[in-house]
Design a protein around this motif. Structure first.
Motif, PDB file in Angstrom:
ATOM      1  N   LEU A 291       0.849  -1.184   0.000  1.00  0.00           N
ATOM      2  CA  LEU A 291       0.000   0.000   0.000  1.00  0.00           C
ATOM      3  C   LEU A 291       0.884   1.233   0.000  1.00  0.00           C
ATOM      4  CD1 LEU A 291      -2.525  -1.078   2.787  1.00  0.00           C
ATOM      5  CD2 LEU A 291      -3.065  -0.900   0.359  1.00  0.00           C
ATOM      6  N   LEU A 292       0.397   2.300  -0.627  1.00  0.00           N
ATOM      7  CA  LEU A 292       1.087   3.580  -0.604  1.00  0.00           C
ATOM      8  C   LEU A 292       0.086   4.614  -0.124  1.00  0.00           C
ATOM      9  CD1 LEU A 292       3.888   4.789  -1.344  1.00  0.00           C
ATOM     10  CD2 LEU A 292       2.915   5.426  -3.550  1.00  0.00           C
ATOM     11  N   LEU A 293       0.495   5.428   0.846  1.00  0.00           N
ATOM     12  CA  LEU A 293      -0.395   6.405   1.456  1.00  0.00           C
ATOM     13  C   LEU A 293       0.261   7.775   1.461  1.00  0.00           C
ATOM     14  CD1 LEU A 293      -2.947   7.092   3.235  1.00  0.00           C
ATOM     15  CD2 LEU A 293      -1.508   6.547   5.223  1.00  0.00           C
ATOM     16  N   ALA A 294      -0.490   8.788   1.013  1.00  0.00           N
ATOM     17  CA  ALA A 294      -0.051  10.181   1.126  1.00  0.00           C
ATOM     18  C   ALA A 294      -1.078  10.924   1.963  1.00  0.00           C
ATOM     19  CB  ALA A 294       0.096  10.821  -0.253  1.00  0.00           C
ATOM     20  N   THR A 295      -0.618  11.881   2.755  1.00  0.00           N
ATOM     21  CA  THR A 295      -1.507  12.598   3.659  1.00  0.00           C
ATOM     22  C   THR A 295      -1.485  14.095   3.369  1.00  0.00           C
ATOM     23  OG1 THR A 295       0.223  12.816   5.344  1.00  0.00           O
ATOM     24  CG2 THR A 295      -1.173  10.862   5.448  1.00  0.00           C
ATOM     25  N   VAL A 300       4.444  10.748   3.105  1.00  0.00           N
ATOM     26  CA  VAL A 300       4.240   9.559   2.269  1.00  0.00           C
ATOM     27  C   VAL A 300       4.714   8.333   3.048  1.00  0.00           C
ATOM     28  CG1 VAL A 300       4.834   8.391   0.111  1.00  0.00           C
ATOM     29  CG2 VAL A 300       4.532  10.877   0.140  1.00  0.00           C
ATOM     30  N   TYR A 301       3.882   7.284   3.028  1.00  0.00           N
ATOM     31  CA  TYR A 301       4.187   6.040   3.728  1.00  0.00           C
ATOM     32  C   TYR A 301       3.978   4.869   2.779  1.00  0.00           C
ATOM     33  CZ  TYR A 301       2.998   9.096   7.731  1.00  0.00           C
ATOM     34  OH  TYR A 301       2.897  10.137   8.616  1.00  0.00           O
ATOM     35  N   VAL A 302       4.771   3.799   2.984  1.00  0.00           N
ATOM     36  CA  VAL A 302       4.572   2.567   2.233  1.00  0.00           C
ATOM     37  C   VAL A 302       4.346   1.434   3.228  1.00  0.00           C
ATOM     38  CG1 VAL A 302       7.045   2.022   2.089  1.00  0.00           C
ATOM     39  CG2 VAL A 302       5.450   1.067   0.403  1.00  0.00           C
ATOM     40  N   PHE A 303       3.377   0.573   2.922  1.00  0.00           N
ATOM     41  CA  PHE A 303       3.080  -0.593   3.757  1.00  0.00           C
ATOM     42  C   PHE A 303       3.526  -1.840   3.012  1.00  0.00           C
ATOM     43  CE2 PHE A 303       0.387  -4.157   5.038  1.00  0.00           C
ATOM     44  CZ  PHE A 303       0.460  -4.091   6.424  1.00  0.00           C
ATOM     45  N   GLU A 304       4.449  -2.577   3.594  1.00  0.00           N
ATOM     46  CA  GLU A 304       4.897  -3.852   3.034  1.00  0.00           C
ATOM     47  C   GLU A 304       5.498  -4.675   4.158  1.00  0.00           C
ATOM     48  OE1 GLU A 304       7.687  -2.983  -0.048  1.00  0.00           O
ATOM     49  OE2 GLU A 304       8.805  -1.562   1.173  1.00  0.00           O
ATOM     50  N   ASP A 305       5.485  -5.993   3.995  1.00  0.00           N
ATOM     51  CA  ASP A 305       5.968  -6.905   5.036  1.00  0.00           C
ATOM     52  C   ASP A 305       5.289  -6.622   6.369  1.00  0.00           C
ATOM     53  OD1 ASP A 305       7.720  -8.052   3.177  1.00  0.00           O
ATOM     54  OD2 ASP A 305       9.266  -6.541   3.601  1.00  0.00           O
ATOM     55  N   GLN A 310       7.920   5.310   6.675  1.00  0.00           N
ATOM     56  CA  GLN A 310       7.693   6.676   6.216  1.00  0.00           C
ATOM     57  C   GLN A 310       8.788   7.061   5.230  1.00  0.00           C
ATOM     58  OE1 GLN A 310       7.412   9.746   9.277  1.00  0.00           O
ATOM     59  NE2 GLN A 310       6.035  10.899   7.968  1.00  0.00           N
ATOM     60  N   LEU A 311       8.373   7.456   4.020  1.00  0.00           N
ATOM     61  CA  LEU A 311       9.305   7.830   2.971  1.00  0.00           C
ATOM     62  C   LEU A 311       9.506   9.330   2.901  1.00  0.00           C
ATOM     63  CD1 LEU A 311       8.030   5.527   0.064  1.00  0.00           C
ATOM     64  CD2 LEU A 311       9.595   4.975   1.936  1.00  0.00           C
ATOM     65  N   LEU A 312       8.516  10.091   3.336  1.00  0.00           N
ATOM     66  CA  LEU A 312       8.574  11.553   3.279  1.00  0.00           C
ATOM     67  C   LEU A 312       7.801  12.089   4.469  1.00  0.00           C
ATOM     68  CD1 LEU A 312       9.536  13.950   1.465  1.00  0.00           C
ATOM     69  CD2 LEU A 312       7.261  13.905   0.410  1.00  0.00           C
ATOM     70  N   LYS A 313       8.438  12.971   5.253  1.00  0.00           N
ATOM     71  CA  LYS A 313       7.816  13.510   6.451  1.00  0.00           C
ATOM     72  C   LYS A 313       7.461  14.964   6.257  1.00  0.00           C
ATOM     73  CE  LYS A 313       8.373  13.986  11.448  1.00  0.00           C
ATOM     74  NZ  LYS A 313       9.264  13.720  12.634  1.00  0.00           N
ATOM     75  N   GLY A 315       6.535  16.605   3.823  1.00  0.00           N
ATOM     76  CA  GLY A 315       7.059  17.213   2.607  1.00  0.00           C
ATOM     77  C   GLY A 315       8.533  17.541   2.626  1.00  0.00           C
ATOM     78  N   ASN A 316       9.242  17.201   3.686  1.00  0.00           N
ATOM     79  CA  ASN A 316      10.655  17.571   3.814  1.00  0.00           C
ATOM     80  C   ASN A 316      11.560  16.405   3.413  1.00  0.00           C
ATOM     81  OD1 ASN A 316      10.159  20.187   4.973  1.00  0.00           O
ATOM     82  ND2 ASN A 316       9.595  19.138   6.873  1.00  0.00           N
ATOM     83  N   VAL A 317      12.407  16.636   2.404  1.00  0.00           N
ATOM     84  CA  VAL A 317      13.356  15.628   1.945  1.00  0.00           C
ATOM     85  C   VAL A 317      14.591  15.686   2.829  1.00  0.00           C
ATOM     86  CG1 VAL A 317      14.783  14.842   0.021  1.00  0.00           C
ATOM     87  CG2 VAL A 317      12.502  15.800  -0.412  1.00  0.00           C
ATOM     88  N   ASN A 318      14.872  14.597   3.528  1.00  0.00           N
ATOM     89  CA  ASN A 318      16.014  14.551   4.456  1.00  0.00           C
ATOM     90  C   ASN A 318      17.139  13.679   3.929  1.00  0.00           C
ATOM     91  OD1 ASN A 318      14.611  16.111   6.429  1.00  0.00           O
ATOM     92  ND2 ASN A 318      13.464  14.273   7.027  1.00  0.00           N
TER      93      ASN A 318
END
Length: 318
Positions: A291-295, A300-305, A310-313, A315-318
């Motif tokens: 699953l891929l979720l944006a808020t 942005v979050y990805v659900f697997e395993d 969390q891929l993006l917090k 909107g800030n790219v770290n």
């Protein structure tokens, strides 16, 4: 597959009046397909690593590329997530709206970049090669579809048109030829219900869902007639995959994610990632067990395993 935006609920009495009641909207003459930037030259990699500290705003769509990488459509083009972080496509940096992945590419609408040769708005765009190649299917310079859903396998397109074009009045439309032409949906069976979004079935070309504060309705005739699918309350977003459907329902101040197996007729609840009280799910995509979720705060979050990452917090790219 479903792509949805955080949008105000469309009250049915309003859009029924916009469609002219019992007077049908004339089907448009088939628009001329335009092709631009159609170079087939293979480029090793036109994706550039996103600079640390970059702020991402206006996520208007999400999905999984055919190679499995998560991708989001933003105010300034496409971004994909790799093992070492976010990358952005250096070309075709358009403000994509209604972004939807299909089996070998994507569809979108929106507004062209300032240095683009395309007219504003984009109309219906078909993208391949991860967005390096674009083809205008119809309505360039006329329509910007914020509410657009496309079947992942079928490429059936379902839209809500907010502003009239030369041929089309505001209302709900379908396209069964990949966005070349559109015909109105009758939308019988939804009177008195609020509609927050629309979702095409992944594998059935004439199956489409609408959702909102009264649950989910389904149509098997291309949106002409609807019947209740469930009454799980206020549905804020949903997604489809072959034989599957998922949705997020709001109860009070909390959100619940449910994944349905349409073949087995079973439902499974999945805990959502921890979010702030004022954060709202706006994009949900499913692919097999992922699953891929944006808020609404551009996280942005990805659900697997069986877990979320969390891929993006915010909107800030770290």
């Amino acid at each position: 597959m479903r792509r949805t935006l955080l949008v105000p609920t469309l009250i049915m009495t309003v859009f029924l009046a916009s469609c002219g009641g019992a007077t049908p909207v004339s089907e448009s003459t088939e628009p001329v397909t335009e092709e631009k930037e159609m170079s087939t030259e293979q480029v090793p990699d036109r994706w550039e690593a996103t600079k640390i500290g970059t702020t991402v705003s206006h996520i208007h769509g999400a999905g999984f590329w055919q190679d499995g990488r998560p991708v989001i459509a933003t105010h300034t083009g496409l971004m994909e997530f790799r093992e070492d972080g976010w990358y952005e496509l250096s070309s075709n940096r358009h403000d994509y709206m209604g972004f939807e992945l299909v089996a070998d590419g994507f569809y979108a609408s929106g507004h062209p970049a300032q240095d683009s040769q395309y007219e504003n708005p984009l109309g219906v765009v078909r993208g391949t090669e991860k967005g390096e190649t674009l083809e205008i299917r119809s309505l360039e310079g006329e329509a910007d579809f914020h509410y657009m859903s496309v079947g992942y396998e079928t490429e059936s397109i379902y839209v809500y048109l907010e502003q009239a074009t030369k041929e089309l009045a505001p209302g709900f439309y379908r396209s069964l030829d990949g966005g070349v032409s559109f015909e109105p949906m009758k939308m019988d069976g939804i009177e008195g219900r609020g509609i927050a979004g629309i979702s095409a079935d992944a594998s059935e070309p004439k199956r489409v869902f609408v959702y909102g504060p009264d649950g989910i309705l389904v149509s098997d005739d291309g949106g002409d007639t609807f019947e209740p699918f469930n009454d799980q309350g206020n549905i804020v977003t949903m997604a489809t995959a072959k034989g599957q459907l998922s949705y997020i329902a709001k109860t009070g101040t909390s959100f619940d994610l449910v994944v349905s197996d349409l073949t087995e007729e079973t439902e499974t609840s999945i805990d959502l990632p921890s979010m702030s009280a004022d954060n709202v799910p706006i994009e949900l995509v499913m692919e097999a067990d992922r699953l891929l979720l944006a808020t609404s705060d551009n996280s942005v979050y990805v659900f697997e395993d069986e877990g979320w990452t969390q891929l993006l917090k915010a909107g800030n790219v770290n």
